[in-house]
Design an enzyme around this catalytic site. Sequence first.
Site, PDB file in Angstrom:
ATOM      1  N   ASP A 151       0.830  -1.200   0.000  1.00  0.00           N
ATOM      2  CA  ASP A 151       0.000   0.000   0.000  1.00  0.00           C
ATOM      3  C   ASP A 151       0.868   1.255   0.000  1.00  0.00           C
ATOM      4  O   ASP A 151       2.016   1.226   0.450  1.00  0.00           O
ATOM      5  CB  ASP A 151      -0.917   0.016   1.229  1.00  0.00           C
ATOM      6  CG  ASP A 151      -0.126  -0.036   2.531  1.00  0.00           C
ATOM      7  OD1 ASP A 151       0.672  -0.975   2.714  1.00  0.00           O
ATOM      8  OD2 ASP A 151      -0.282   0.867   3.380  1.00  0.00           O
ATOM      9  N   ASN A 172       6.922   0.472   6.775  1.00  0.00           N
ATOM     10  CA  ASN A 172       7.614  -0.448   7.681  1.00  0.00           C
ATOM     11  C   ASN A 172       7.792  -1.844   7.091  1.00  0.00           C
ATOM     12  O   ASN A 172       8.792  -2.513   7.374  1.00  0.00           O
ATOM     13  CB  ASN A 172       6.857  -0.540   9.011  1.00  0.00           C
ATOM     14  CG  ASN A 172       6.974   0.730   9.832  1.00  0.00           C
ATOM     15  OD1 ASN A 172       7.988   1.424   9.764  1.00  0.00           O
ATOM     16  ND2 ASN A 172       5.943   1.049  10.592  1.00  0.00           N
TER      17      ASN A 172
END
Length: 289
Positions: A151, A172
């Site tokens: 995403d 992350n």
Amino acid sequence: MKKDTLLSKICLFFPLFLKKLLSFFTMRRLLMRMMNRVLLSEPFKPAMGAEAEIHTQGRRKMVVGLGNTGMEGTRHSVGMAVLGALAARLGVEDRWRGDRHVSGEVVVSEVEETRVVLLRPKLLMNINGVAVAKAAGKYGVQPEDVLLVHDELDKPLGKVVIKHGGSARGHNGVRSCVDCLQTDVMLRLRVGIGRPSGKTSVERHVLSRFSSEEQKVLDSVLTQSVDLILSQLSPKDSQQSPSSSSSSSSSPSSSSSSSSPAGGRQAAQKRKERERSASPAQDSSAAQS
């Protein structure tokens, strides 16, 4: 006088606050890195020579759908949705199998004579890289042959972008992959989910599900994403330069761009040199074009 005193206190407090904030993010990043290294029992080493031949029976590529296990259907796990759509397009959606060794679900398929490993990590997003490195080691996949699907907050829903290597840009899951594979050359398919509106926090936004209206756009996004992935897996497209291998869908709601930082550029050059040495005829025709 009071205003001057208040302003001076703010000036004194702000640098201290900023320092503590930076320290918090630094410690958090270090903690995530330590978790990656602990869970990845030994440093990642791509299979080479005879060992690679045993594992791969020829060169393989790997497509990874990043996300949070148990939270499929959320914006943050849109990479998993894309991988599900890819498996359906290839007709292997019923062949997913859990692999405890790589901490994920795996399907091995074929795209135009290219062996392709599909991976859905069964770990939290921040440590997805552990599963990616384990799978790459087991199946003999080089980091430059890994495509990460994830995403992207900075792109609106409906926009899909191919990126060639580079930094994690605050993601992350990508950062975990870079840390575990010890390189940033991996190709990325960045699927836009847009930033939150109003007072909604980023964390709440990424962990939320798409609305019914957004789902209609998402269906088109999944189709566009699979088309882009297949174009990257095609042997004929893999011989193109990084700047030309990133193609845009005809839909106005999608786009792609090519970004080739040093790591990605070097990997592409090595790949091109290998292809040239394997096929002199292709090399001479490329020189004439």
